[in-house]
Scaffold this motif. Structure first.
Motif, PDB file in Angstrom:
ATOM      1  N   SER A  59      31.473 -25.867  48.870  1.00  0.00           N
ATOM      2  CA  SER A  59      30.464 -26.109  49.895  1.00  0.00           C
ATOM      3  C   SER A  59      30.658 -25.152  51.068  1.00  0.00           C
ATOM      4  O   SER A  59      31.771 -24.655  51.295  1.00  0.00           O
ATOM      5  N   PRO A  60      29.620 -24.903  51.859  1.00  0.00           N
ATOM      6  CA  PRO A  60      29.731 -23.985  52.995  1.00  0.00           C
ATOM      7  C   PRO A  60      30.208 -24.650  54.283  1.00  0.00           C
ATOM      8  O   PRO A  60      30.102 -24.049  55.347  1.00  0.00           O
ATOM      9  N   PHE A  61      30.739 -25.874  54.178  1.00  0.00           N
ATOM     10  CA  PHE A  61      31.174 -26.587  55.374  1.00  0.00           C
ATOM     11  C   PHE A  61      32.612 -26.195  55.734  1.00  0.00           C
ATOM     12  O   PHE A  61      33.530 -27.030  55.722  1.00  0.00           O
ATOM     13  N   SER A 104      24.561 -16.636  45.287  1.00  0.00           N
ATOM     14  CA  SER A 104      23.670 -15.972  44.339  1.00  0.00           C
ATOM     15  C   SER A 104      22.885 -16.998  43.518  1.00  0.00           C
ATOM     16  O   SER A 104      21.669 -16.871  43.343  1.00  0.00           O
ATOM     17  N   LEU A 105      23.582 -18.026  43.032  1.00  0.00           N
ATOM     18  CA  LEU A 105      22.919 -19.058  42.244  1.00  0.00           C
ATOM     19  C   LEU A 105      21.940 -19.846  43.107  1.00  0.00           C
ATOM     20  O   LEU A 105      20.826 -20.166  42.673  1.00  0.00           O
ATOM     21  N   GLY A 106      22.328 -20.151  44.336  1.00  0.00           N
ATOM     22  CA  GLY A 106      21.461 -20.900  45.232  1.00  0.00           C
ATOM     23  C   GLY A 106      20.196 -20.141  45.579  1.00  0.00           C
ATOM     24  O   GLY A 106      19.110 -20.731  45.682  1.00  0.00           O
ATOM     25  N   ALA A 152      18.820 -20.009  62.975  1.00  0.00           N
ATOM     26  CA  ALA A 152      17.635 -20.318  62.171  1.00  0.00           C
ATOM     27  C   ALA A 152      17.614 -19.541  60.858  1.00  0.00           C
ATOM     28  O   ALA A 152      17.479 -20.119  59.775  1.00  0.00           O
ATOM     29  N   ALA A 153      17.763 -18.219  60.939  1.00  0.00           N
ATOM     30  CA  ALA A 153      17.749 -17.394  59.728  1.00  0.00           C
ATOM     31  C   ALA A 153      18.956 -17.687  58.854  1.00  0.00           C
ATOM     32  O   ALA A 153      18.851 -17.733  57.621  1.00  0.00           O
ATOM     33  N   ILE A 158      21.025 -18.440  54.100  1.00  0.00           N
ATOM     34  CA  ILE A 158      22.393 -18.443  53.590  1.00  0.00           C
ATOM     35  C   ILE A 158      22.946 -19.849  53.397  1.00  0.00           C
ATOM     36  O   ILE A 158      23.381 -20.215  52.292  1.00  0.00           O
ATOM     37  N   PHE A 159      22.929 -20.663  54.450  1.00  0.00           N
ATOM     38  CA  PHE A 159      23.612 -21.960  54.381  1.00  0.00           C
ATOM     39  C   PHE A 159      23.015 -22.872  53.317  1.00  0.00           C
ATOM     40  O   PHE A 159      23.745 -23.404  52.469  1.00  0.00           O
TER      41      PHE A 159
END
Length: 217
Positions: A59-61, A104-106, A152-153, A158-159
């Motif tokens: 996860s990105p957390f 990449s998968l996301g 925002a972007a 990304i996230f």
């Protein structure tokens, strides 16, 4: 303190030890396995908790992996301490693979941000996002200018793709670690119980022999 270092390490030394432990990654992995096997719980709960930590590592957390792993372990009734150890699967050696694969998968799943972004660019994006968040927090107290535009972007490009893309490989990797670690832990605990029983029997026999010697004398 008994275990306190005589000479305080510099931040460069601490960074070097984190990126490459002095004993080597092989010894670090062996130590991790040793700690997992000696946790006082059932093989199922230990393996389940460890898998929670592995899953959260996708996860990105960043900065909250320990907390999320513990919450995940509580929800599935796994071992919380094992979940903390499981987050160590995400480390400087594996993060480039985890991050680029998840993002990449996301992006393919969401159709957002089709341009290629390597691990270096991804790292810079996270640094810029954290910088913008910190600046916005200071702005709430009148100490800086708001920088929400930086978030925002990052959030949409990304996230969110990283988060969604990390679910599938995270589940697959977590399941693989569960089915790998559970029999190993069970075998270790069985051998340990056998050794403890053998030692207990040996102490009993020694005690009986000592009593016989005393009675004979």
């Amino acid at each position: 303190m008994v275990f306190k270092r005589r000479e305080r390490q510099s931040w460069l030394q601490r960074l070097r030890d984190f990126l490459y432990p002095r004993t080597g990654w092989r010894r670090a992995i062996e130590y991790l396995g040793h700690r997992i096997k000696r946790l006082p719980d059932t093989p199922h709960k230990i393996a389940l908790g460890f898998s929670c930590g592995v899953f959260v590592s996708f996860s990105p957390f960043f900065g909250f992996h320990f907390v999320l792993a513990g919450v995940c372990a509580v929800l599935v009734r796994g071992n919380v301490l094992a979940s903390f150890l499981g987050t160590l699967v995400g480390n400087p050696l594996t993060f480039p693979i985890i991050a680029t694969t998840s993002l990449s998968l996301g992006r393919r799943m969401t159709g957002v941000g089709s341009d290629h972004l390597g691990f270096g660019g991804l790292k810079e994006a996270f640094v810029a996002a954290f910088s913008g968040l910190w600046q916005s927090l200071k702005a709430a107290f009148g100490l800086a200018e708001p920088a929400l535009h930086k978030l925002a972007a990052f959030w949409s490009d990304i996230f969110i793709p990283y988060w969604i893309g990390g679910i599938v490989p995270g589940l697959i990797t977590a399941a693989a670690f569960y089915f790998l670690t559970r029999p190993l832990i069970a075998a270790y605990q069985a051998r340990r119980r056998s050794r403890l029983i053998a030692r207990a029997k040996e102490r009993i026999l020694r005690s009986k022999a000592a009593k016989l010697v005393e009675e004979g004398s």
